[in-house]
Design an enzyme around this catalytic site. Structure first.
Site, PDB file in Angstrom:
ATOM      1  N   ASP A  18      52.821 102.835  53.445  1.00 56.15           N
ATOM      2  CA  ASP A  18      52.863 103.451  52.113  1.00 56.15           C
ATOM      3  C   ASP A  18      52.970 102.337  51.069  1.00 56.15           C
ATOM      4  OD1 ASP A  18      54.566 106.364  50.801  1.00 56.15           O
ATOM      5  OD2 ASP A  18      53.618 104.721  49.710  1.00 56.15           O
ATOM      6  N   GLU A 114      48.690 106.048  51.469  1.00 55.05           N
ATOM      7  CA  GLU A 114      49.585 106.336  52.586  1.00 55.05           C
ATOM      8  C   GLU A 114      48.793 106.759  53.811  1.00 55.05           C
ATOM      9  OE1 GLU A 114      52.201 109.441  51.294  1.00 55.05           O
ATOM     10  OE2 GLU A 114      53.274 109.464  53.181  1.00 55.05           O
TER      11      GLU A 114
HETATM   12  P1  TTP Z   1      53.783 107.681  46.217  1.00 55.22           P
HETATM   13  O1  TTP Z   1      53.501 106.855  47.429  1.00 55.22           O
HETATM   14  O2  TTP Z   1      54.585 108.938  46.380  1.00 55.22           O
HETATM   15  O3  TTP Z   1      54.561 106.821  45.136  1.00 55.22           O
HETATM   16  P2  TTP Z   1      54.365 105.306  44.733  1.00 55.22           P
HETATM   17  O4  TTP Z   1      53.393 104.598  45.625  1.00 55.22           O
HETATM   18  O5  TTP Z   1      54.019 105.242  43.272  1.00 55.22           O
HETATM   19  O6  TTP Z   1      55.813 104.717  44.894  1.00 55.22           O
HETATM   20  P3  TTP Z   1      56.594 104.367  46.252  1.00 55.22           P
HETATM   21  O7  TTP Z   1      56.852 102.892  46.162  1.00 55.22           O
HETATM   22  O8  TTP Z   1      57.843 105.163  46.206  1.00 55.22           O
HETATM   23  O9  TTP Z   1      55.696 104.725  47.397  1.00 55.22           O
HETATM   24  O10 TTP Z   1      52.432 108.095  45.523  1.00 55.22           O
HETATM   25  C1  TTP Z   1      51.296 107.243  45.496  1.00 55.22           C
HETATM   26  C2  TTP Z   1      50.562 107.370  44.176  1.00 55.22           C
HETATM   27  O11 TTP Z   1      50.193 108.725  43.939  1.00 55.22           O
HETATM   28  C3  TTP Z   1      51.400 106.965  42.981  1.00 55.22           C
HETATM   29  O12 TTP Z   1      51.324 105.566  42.710  1.00 55.22           O
HETATM   30  C4  TTP Z   1      50.850 107.804  41.885  1.00 55.22           C
HETATM   31  C5  TTP Z   1      50.312 109.050  42.570  1.00 55.22           C
HETATM   32  N1  TTP Z   1      51.254 110.174  42.337  1.00 55.22           N
HETATM   33  C6  TTP Z   1      50.965 111.089  41.329  1.00 55.22           C
HETATM   34  O13 TTP Z   1      49.940 111.011  40.660  1.00 55.22           O
HETATM   35  N2  TTP Z   1      51.865 112.114  41.102  1.00 55.22           N
HETATM   36  C7  TTP Z   1      53.011 112.266  41.809  1.00 55.22           C
HETATM   37  O14 TTP Z   1      53.808 113.191  41.567  1.00 55.22           O
HETATM   38  C8  TTP Z   1      53.291 111.315  42.855  1.00 55.22           C
HETATM   39  C9  TTP Z   1      54.556 111.439  43.671  1.00 55.22           C
HETATM   40  C10 TTP Z   1      52.392 110.300  43.076  1.00 55.22           C
HETATM   41 MG    MG Z   2      53.529 104.782  47.736  1.00 54.47          MG
END
Ligand code: TTP
Ligand code: MG
Length: 366
Positions: A18, A114
């Site tokens: 991820d 992911e």
């Molecule tokens: P995530 O992997 O949930 O979050 P992230 O990569 O930004 O942070 P983390 O370090 O905790 O993994 O989501 C991946 C991408 O998806 C994120 O960068 C932006 C998008 N996203 C949205 O557009 N809306 C949302 O509500 C979420 C959770 C993510």
């Molecule tokens: Mg992420």
């Protein structure tokens, strides 16, 4: 390739990857002035936008994904919010998947940033699942200048929890003998699928960790939590039988063989290619993929464990094309070979449908 059946005794090796604050990481990479300050990606406060994500500096202020930008600005008035550029994230996502594909075909993407990888069959004492995860993290950083966190364990559930354990830029390995201990101490809200509401309900019953859930029998869990009670019962014991499911659209058909002893080079491999070629033809036949063949490709793994693939537009699933491609691949390293793979890339079924019958697209629906 890509589908495996495991005996109950076989220990799987699953990696969950991820990316760290994915959209924000791409923006920080491309605009150095955004680094080391709280920043987020999303719509503007004036237009009642919400954030897609934010960097870790912003998280220190309690800012989160899906938060209205206006609220985030109240938490951190100097927050810099930039608009999303989806094409960049899609591009980066493709590069990540290409890196994963260098290691295994059993890849299940969950979102742009992911994925689960099943590396049971490709790992061995010289190349453990942990090493694969390390190498993937390095490779993604080299290719994209962003960090990804990884979890390595015996199933999807533990691997996913583990990848989150030391975020950002973390690698957490939960080997088989540590699963019980790891799970017992795990707070219930860490179980994927347990949102705020379910967590609250679990807490009301005094269930705070997986060890607490273990004290409940299946019947009671079902009665209180319905179908999800079955999942809770499994997860609380560190169990998760779900296979890593590669994307449903088959993109290639291939066969490969790892040799007990390295093959020195082209002078030695003719009989092997013949056999492999026959089994490839059988695979294509049973996949009914004859009319989907786009081009031929080969894969070579050398005795230093580096892998190379060669494919070219216009090549077909004929033996002479494979000979040519293999020779080209071998020339790149000229080393003894551990593994040879032959395959065909396929056009996607709906691509074919829309190419020949453009008006059918909407009827076809995929
Ligand atoms: P995530 O992997 O949930 O979050 P992230 O990569 O930004 O942070 P983390 O370090 O905790 O993994 O989501 C991946 C991408 O998806 C994120 O960068 C932006 C998008 N996203 C949205 O557009 N809306 C949302 O509500 C979420 C959770 C993510
Ligand atoms: Mg992420």
């Amino acid at each position: 390739m890509g589908f495996s059946v495991y005996s109950a005794a076989m220990q799987r090796k699953i990696i969950h990857i991820d990316a760290d604050c994915f959209y924000a990481a791409i923006e920080m990479r491309d605009r150095p002035e955004l680094r080391d300050i709280p920043m987020a990606v999303g719509g503007s406060a004036e237009r009642r936008g919400v954030l897609t994500t934010c960097n870790y500096d912003a998280r220190a202020y309690g800012i989160r994904s899906a938060m209205p930008t206006a609220r985030a600005m109240r938490l951190c008035p100097h927050l810099v919010v930039v608009p999303p550029q989806m094409f960049k994230y899609r591009e980066a996502s493709k590069v990540m998947r290409r890196v994963f594909a260098e290691f295994t075909d059993i890849i299940e993407p969950l979102s742009l940033d992911e994925a689960y990888l099943d590396v049971t069959e490709i790992s061995h004492p010289q190349l453990t699942a942990t090493q694969i995860a390390k190498t993937i993290r390095e490779r993604v950083f080299t290719e994209l200048s962003i960090t990804v966190s990884a979890g390595v364990s015996v199933n999807k559930f533990i691997a996913k929890v583990a990848s989150d354990w030391k975020k950002p830029d973390g690698l957490t390995v939960v080997p088989p003998h540590e699963v019980d201990r790891f799970v017992a101490a795990l707070p219930v809200k860490r179980i994927p699928g347990v949102g705020a509401v379910t967590a609250e309900k679990l807490h009301r019953y005094g269930l705070r960790t997986c060890a607490d859930i273990q004290g409940w029998n299946l019947h009671d869990l079902r009665r209180r939590f319905g179908k999800f009670g079955v999942v809770l019962h499994e997860r609380a014991r560190g169990r998760d039988e779900r296979p890593v499911q590669p994307s449903r659209v088959r993109k290639s058909v291939s066969v490969e063989r790892t040799f007990a002893e390295d093959v020195i080079g082209p002078q030695e491999w003719s009989p092997i290619i013949e056999q492999l070629y026959v089994s490839l033809m059988e695979r294509i036949e049973s996949a009914k993929a004859w009319d989907l063949i786009d081009k031929a490709f080969v894969k070579l793994k050398f005795n230093d464990f580096t892998t190379t693939t060669v494919e070219r537009v216009g090549t077909k699933a004929v033996e002479s094309d494979y000979q040519t491609l293999l020779l080209e691949g071998w020339e790149r390293q000229k080393r003894p070979v551990r593994l040879i793979g032959l395959g065909v890339r396929l056009i996607e079924r709906d691509e074919r449908a829309s190419a020949s019958l453009p008006f059918m697209e909407s009827v076809d629906g995929g």
